[in-house]
Motif scaffolding. Structure first.
Motif, PDB file in Angstrom:
ATOM      1  N   UNK A  95       0.850  -1.187   0.000  1.00 39.01           N
ATOM      2  CA  UNK A  95       0.000   0.000   0.000  1.00 39.01           C
ATOM      3  C   UNK A  95       0.883   1.233   0.000  1.00 39.01           C
ATOM      4  N   UNK A  96       0.463   2.277  -0.740  1.00 36.62           N
ATOM      5  CA  UNK A  96       1.223   3.520  -0.747  1.00 36.62           C
ATOM      6  C   UNK A  96       0.263   4.690  -0.830  1.00 36.62           C
ATOM      7  N   UNK A  97       0.731   5.847  -0.406  1.00 39.69           N
ATOM      8  CA  UNK A  97      -0.060   7.075  -0.478  1.00 39.69           C
ATOM      9  C   UNK A  97       0.583   7.988  -1.495  1.00 39.69           C
ATOM     10  N   UNK A  98      -0.265   8.642  -2.259  1.00 38.63           N
ATOM     11  CA  UNK A  98       0.306   9.590  -3.212  1.00 38.63           C
ATOM     12  C   UNK A  98       0.381  10.962  -2.542  1.00 38.63           C
ATOM     13  N   UNK A  99       1.421  11.691  -2.811  1.00 39.53           N
ATOM     14  CA  UNK A  99       1.620  13.012  -2.214  1.00 39.53           C
ATOM     15  C   UNK A  99       0.805  14.041  -2.985  1.00 39.53           C
ATOM     16  N   UNK A 100       0.260  15.003  -2.262  1.00 35.92           N
ATOM     17  CA  UNK A 100      -0.428  16.119  -2.902  1.00 35.92           C
ATOM     18  C   UNK A 100       0.331  17.394  -2.570  1.00 35.92           C
ATOM     19  N   UNK A 101       0.159  18.379  -3.385  1.00 33.65           N
ATOM     20  CA  UNK A 101       0.833  19.651  -3.172  1.00 33.65           C
ATOM     21  C   UNK A 101      -0.129  20.609  -2.490  1.00 33.65           C
ATOM     22  N   UNK A 102       0.296  21.178  -1.361  1.00 34.79           N
ATOM     23  CA  UNK A 102      -0.531  22.147  -0.650  1.00 34.79           C
ATOM     24  C   UNK A 102      -0.415  23.495  -1.336  1.00 34.79           C
ATOM     25  N   UNK A 103      -1.537  24.223  -1.505  1.00 34.70           N
ATOM     26  CA  UNK A 103      -1.440  25.548  -2.113  1.00 34.70           C
ATOM     27  C   UNK A 103      -0.658  26.496  -1.210  1.00 34.70           C
ATOM     28  N   UNK A 104       0.109  27.366  -1.801  1.00 33.12           N
ATOM     29  CA  UNK A 104       0.872  28.365  -1.068  1.00 33.12           C
ATOM     30  C   UNK A 104       0.496  29.724  -1.634  1.00 33.12           C
ATOM     31  N   UNK A 105       0.011  30.621  -0.754  1.00 30.79           N
ATOM     32  CA  UNK A 105      -0.456  31.930  -1.216  1.00 30.79           C
ATOM     33  C   UNK A 105       0.043  33.030  -0.297  1.00 30.79           C
ATOM     34  N   UNK A 106      -0.108  34.240  -0.724  1.00 29.51           N
ATOM     35  CA  UNK A 106       0.189  35.407   0.104  1.00 29.51           C
ATOM     36  C   UNK A 106      -0.639  36.578  -0.407  1.00 29.51           C
ATOM     37  N   UNK A 107      -0.796  37.569   0.428  1.00 30.79           N
ATOM     38  CA  UNK A 107      -1.500  38.791   0.047  1.00 30.79           C
ATOM     39  C   UNK A 107      -0.681  39.975   0.518  1.00 30.79           C
ATOM     40  N   UNK A 108      -0.449  40.907  -0.353  1.00 33.10           N
ATOM     41  CA  UNK A 108       0.234  42.141   0.022  1.00 33.10           C
ATOM     42  C   UNK A 108      -0.834  43.193   0.262  1.00 33.10           C
TER      43      UNK A 108
END
Length: 186
Positions: free
Chosen positions: A25-38
């Protein structure tokens, strides 16, 4: 005994296959969103000076207070003059990102100084000082000096108390440093 050996063999094979099944069994990695606001930079501007107006002194010490609404009051040896040179509270406008809170810092006191010209041969110029303290703001949260940029701007005023010496020298008094107000987002 043969039954026990067979039972142990079956249990061992079951353990091997179930461990092998778990290892596959394995888990696939997901990418977390990265944001910012100026956000808009915070600004502050002075729209009116803290002015105590004109007054006269007596042989007693006294105080002259300008409230945050500009109303003057006095104690002791201060006599308010009737020439319509009244006081005004200092006024400031803070600008920045709508809905953000900010905090201000102000000094605990400042000095007003006048220099008296030399009056004759052998005399030198002298200076007199008065201290301003008990500075207060019109912010709703005076104890924390925090405001809210509703619509991206807010105005507030600052008043204070001028401490006057007995027979304070006549003249115009000014602060060399001015009333410095610092503002930061919370």
């Amino acid at each position: 005994m043969k039954k026990i050996t067979s039972l142990l063999s079956i249990m061992a094979l079951t353990a091997v296959f179930s461990t092998s099944a778990l290892a596959q069994q394995s888990a696939s990695a997901t990418t977390a969103p990265t944001t910012t606001t100026i956000v808009a930079p915070i600004t502050i501007s002075n729209t009116a000076a803290l002015t105590f107006g004109s007054f006269a002194t007596t042989s007693e010490v006294g105080t002259l207070k300008v409230a945050t609404d500009g109303v003057r009051s006095k104690t002791g040896g201060v006599t308010l003059t009737s020439n319509n040179v009244g006081g005004t509270a200092a006024s400031f406008t803070v600008g920045g990102e709508a809905g953000y809170s900010y905090a201000i810092s102000i000094p605990t006191s400042l000095s007003l100084v006048t220099t008296t010209a030399a009056t004759g041969t052998g005399t030198t110029a002298s200076s007199q000082t008065m201290t301003v303290n008990s500075l207060l703001t019109s912010l709703a949260n005076e104890s924390t000096r925090v405001g809210l940029l509703t619509g991206g701007a807010q105005s507030f005023t600052i008043g204070g108390t001028l401490n006057v010496n007995a027979y304070q020298s006549v003249g115009a008094y000014t602060s060399a440093t001015g009333l410095t107000v610092t503002v930061n987002y919370n």
